[in-house]
Design a protein around this motif. Structure first.
Motif, PDB file in Angstrom:
ATOM      1  N   GLN A  47      -8.068   8.003   4.970  1.00 47.66           N
ATOM      2  CA  GLN A  47      -7.586   9.364   5.186  1.00 47.66           C
ATOM      3  C   GLN A  47      -6.081   9.340   5.417  1.00 47.66           C
ATOM      4  OE1 GLN A  47      -9.939  10.961   8.481  1.00 47.66           O
ATOM      5  NE2 GLN A  47     -11.294  11.984   7.036  1.00 47.66           N
ATOM      6  N   TRP A  48      -5.388  10.387   4.940  1.00 47.41           N
ATOM      7  CA  TRP A  48      -3.946  10.477   5.138  1.00 47.41           C
ATOM      8  C   TRP A  48      -3.641  10.990   6.547  1.00 47.41           C
ATOM      9  CZ3 TRP A  48      -1.062   7.858   2.061  1.00 47.41           C
ATOM     10  CH2 TRP A  48      -1.372   7.728   0.712  1.00 47.41           C
ATOM     11  N   LYS A  49      -2.867  10.192   7.293  1.00 45.70           N
ATOM     12  CA  LYS A  49      -2.464  10.563   8.652  1.00 45.70           C
ATOM     13  C   LYS A  49      -0.943  10.727   8.687  1.00 45.70           C
ATOM     14  CE  LYS A  49      -6.658   9.986  10.335  1.00 45.70           C
ATOM     15  NZ  LYS A  49      -7.462  11.113  10.854  1.00 45.70           N
ATOM     16  N   LEU A  50      -0.474  11.802   9.344  1.00 47.53           N
ATOM     17  CA  LEU A  50       0.962  12.044   9.449  1.00 47.53           C
ATOM     18  C   LEU A  50       1.624  10.911  10.223  1.00 47.53           C
ATOM     19  CD1 LEU A  50       3.281  14.007   8.836  1.00 47.53           C
ATOM     20  CD2 LEU A  50       2.826  15.096  11.035  1.00 47.53           C
ATOM     21  N   TRP A  51       2.684  10.356   9.641  1.00 54.69           N
ATOM     22  CA  TRP A  51       3.373   9.185  10.202  1.00 54.69           C
ATOM     23  C   TRP A  51       4.759   9.561  10.716  1.00 54.69           C
ATOM     24  CZ3 TRP A  51       5.487   4.598   6.859  1.00 54.69           C
ATOM     25  CH2 TRP A  51       5.785   3.504   7.684  1.00 54.69           C
ATOM     26  N   HIS A  52       5.550  10.206   9.868  1.00 52.23           N
ATOM     27  CA  HIS A  52       6.887  10.674  10.240  1.00 52.23           C
ATOM     28  C   HIS A  52       7.097  12.067   9.655  1.00 52.23           C
ATOM     29  CE1 HIS A  52       8.586   6.885  11.877  1.00 52.23           C
ATOM     30  NE2 HIS A  52       7.747   6.315  11.044  1.00 52.23           N
ATOM     31  N   ILE A  55       0.859  -1.183   0.000  1.00 50.86           N
ATOM     32  CA  ILE A  55       0.000   0.000   0.000  1.00 50.86           C
ATOM     33  C   ILE A  55       0.894   1.231   0.000  1.00 50.86           C
ATOM     34  CG2 ILE A  55      -1.788   1.295   1.221  1.00 50.86           C
ATOM     35  CD1 ILE A  55      -2.674  -1.343   2.497  1.00 50.86           C
ATOM     36  N   ASP A  56       0.680   2.131  -0.929  1.00 52.41           N
ATOM     37  CA  ASP A  56       1.538   3.307  -1.049  1.00 52.41           C
ATOM     38  C   ASP A  56       1.359   4.276   0.108  1.00 52.41           C
ATOM     39  OD1 ASP A  56       2.616   2.366  -3.355  1.00 52.41           O
ATOM     40  OD2 ASP A  56       1.625   3.807  -4.689  1.00 52.41           O
ATOM     41  N   GLU A  57       2.481   4.812   0.583  1.00 54.34           N
ATOM     42  CA  GLU A  57       2.480   5.953   1.481  1.00 54.34           C
ATOM     43  C   GLU A  57       2.662   7.227   0.636  1.00 54.34           C
ATOM     44  OE1 GLU A  57       2.269   2.794   3.699  1.00 54.34           O
ATOM     45  OE2 GLU A  57       4.162   2.988   2.622  1.00 54.34           O
ATOM     46  N   LYS A  58       2.488   8.376   1.263  1.00 55.43           N
ATOM     47  CA  LYS A  58       2.664   9.656   0.571  1.00 55.43           C
ATOM     48  C   LYS A  58       3.760  10.463   1.248  1.00 55.43           C
ATOM     49  CE  LYS A  58      -0.366  13.059   1.066  1.00 55.43           C
ATOM     50  NZ  LYS A  58      -1.560  13.944   0.903  1.00 55.43           N
ATOM     51  N   ILE A  59       4.647  11.043   0.441  1.00 55.69           N
ATOM     52  CA  ILE A  59       5.680  11.945   0.945  1.00 55.69           C
ATOM     53  C   ILE A  59       5.456  13.323   0.345  1.00 55.69           C
ATOM     54  CG2 ILE A  59       8.136  12.516   0.959  1.00 55.69           C
ATOM     55  CD1 ILE A  59       8.795   9.595   0.951  1.00 55.69           C
ATOM     56  N   ILE A  67      12.872  27.280   5.562  1.00 55.22           N
ATOM     57  CA  ILE A  67      12.900  25.923   6.105  1.00 55.22           C
ATOM     58  C   ILE A  67      12.008  25.008   5.280  1.00 55.22           C
ATOM     59  CG2 ILE A  67      12.315  24.520   8.124  1.00 55.22           C
ATOM     60  CD1 ILE A  67      12.919  27.030   9.822  1.00 55.22           C
ATOM     61  N   ARG A  68      12.518  23.797   5.012  1.00 57.27           N
ATOM     62  CA  ARG A  68      11.726  22.772   4.333  1.00 57.27           C
ATOM     63  C   ARG A  68      11.410  21.635   5.310  1.00 57.27           C
ATOM     64  NH1 ARG A  68      15.016  23.741  -0.391  1.00 57.27           N
ATOM     65  NH2 ARG A  68      13.941  25.346  -1.591  1.00 57.27           N
ATOM     66  N   VAL A  69      10.225  21.095   5.205  1.00 55.31           N
ATOM     67  CA  VAL A  69       9.796  19.985   6.058  1.00 55.31           C
ATOM     68  C   VAL A  69       9.374  18.811   5.185  1.00 55.31           C
ATOM     69  CG1 VAL A  69       8.195  19.221   7.849  1.00 55.31           C
ATOM     70  CG2 VAL A  69       9.023  21.578   7.844  1.00 55.31           C
ATOM     71  N   LEU A  70       9.927  17.646   5.492  1.00 54.71           N
ATOM     72  CA  LEU A  70       9.539  16.420   4.797  1.00 54.71           C
ATOM     73  C   LEU A  70       8.523  15.687   5.671  1.00 54.71           C
ATOM     74  CD1 LEU A  70      11.840  13.899   2.980  1.00 54.71           C
ATOM     75  CD2 LEU A  70      10.154  13.089   4.623  1.00 54.71           C
ATOM     76  N   ASN A  71       7.361  15.408   5.120  1.00 50.65           N
ATOM     77  CA  ASN A  71       6.304  14.699   5.835  1.00 50.65           C
ATOM     78  C   ASN A  71       5.983  13.384   5.144  1.00 50.65           C
ATOM     79  OD1 ASN A  71       5.774  16.731   7.850  1.00 50.65           O
ATOM     80  ND2 ASN A  71       4.727  17.918   6.278  1.00 50.65           N
ATOM     81  N   ILE A  72       5.796  12.346   5.947  1.00 53.41           N
ATOM     82  CA  ILE A  72       5.388  11.035   5.424  1.00 53.41           C
ATOM     83  C   ILE A  72       4.019  10.705   5.992  1.00 53.41           C
ATOM     84  CG2 ILE A  72       5.968   8.595   5.220  1.00 53.41           C
ATOM     85  CD1 ILE A  72       8.885   9.325   5.727  1.00 53.41           C
ATOM     86  N   PHE A  73       3.082  10.389   5.110  1.00 55.70           N
ATOM     87  CA  PHE A  73       1.707  10.093   5.510  1.00 55.70           C
ATOM     88  C   PHE A  73       1.362   8.640   5.215  1.00 55.70           C
ATOM     89  CE2 PHE A  73       1.951  14.568   4.475  1.00 55.70           C
ATOM     90  CZ  PHE A  73       1.226  15.191   5.479  1.00 55.70           C
TER      91      PHE A  73
END
Length: 214
Positions: free
Chosen positions: A68-73, A38-42, A56-62
């Motif tokens: 629904q997309w939930k923030l993971w890292h 199952i694909d995650e989203k970055i 500043i840049r922020v990398l989010n992994i959902f």
């Protein structure tokens, strides 16, 4: 009059709050990061906030849960700031980030006459995205070009440095000397997506005493 002043104060507070979280999405990619098919989203977002090296840049992994997309890292250090490339400006200008076989790969580059590039590779382990690969290439035309390739999983490090001399008339370059070395260095604890670039790691090659710093 009191009502008008109150309204203005509320409006100012709301505006200030929104300005702090203003952001723009630079990258959005999808891929399977935990091998569950199952694909995650970055996403990589740029904040309307200045750091030491520009915005500043922020990398989010959902991760998708209940459709629904939930923030993971999340990491605010894995992607360098908008001016972190030195004279070349944005080190992430080509937005080079990808997912292959569960591994996140991030490229940066910068410099001026002296140039540099780096590649970081992360894989999920122990519920953290640990750094499993790091490579860097740096140098200057007619001086030298050096490179390190570090497999943090095995500890194997390849180092190579080619010294150049250039003809002043033709500008043709010739390799005058080569340093080539392979050695092993295992780290007790691997850096991860959240703490990368927060703590500096320095390794010195046994033979040529060249420093690998990341």
């Amino acid at each position: 009059m009191k009502w008008l002043l109150c309204f203005c104060c509320i409006s100012l507070v709301l505006f200030s709050g929104f300005s702090k979280v203003t952001q723009s999405v630079l990258v959005e990619i999808y891929g399977d990061l935990d091998r569950d098919k199952i694909d995650e989203k970055i996403t990589v977002v740029e904040l309307n906030e200045e750091g030491n090296d520009g915005k500043i840049r922020v990398l989010n992994i959902f991760k998708k849960k209940n459709n629904q997309w939930k923030l993971w890292h999340s990491s605010n250090t894995a992607i360098l700031g908008s001016e972190g490339g030195g004279m070349m400006g944005d080190p992430f200008f080509d937005k080079s980030i990808g997912i292959l076989n569960g591994v996140i790969t991030i490229d940066h580059n910068g410099g001026s006459s002296w140039k540099w590039s780096t590649v970081h590779k992360y894989r999920l382990k122990n519920n953290e995205f640990e750094l499993i690969g790091y490579s860097t290439h740096y140098g200057k035309l007619c001086e030298y070009w050096a490179e390190f390739d570090y497999n943090l999983s095995t500890g194997k490090i390849n180092y190579k440095k080619e010294y150049e001399t250039c003809d002043e008339k033709t500008e043709d370059s010739t390799i005058s000397k080569v340093e080539d070395e392979v050695f092993y260095k295992k780290l007790k604890k691997l850096p991860n997506l959240k703490n990368i670039n927060k703590v500096q790691i320095k390794i010195t090659t046994p033979k040529y005493k060249e420093e690998l710093i990341f």
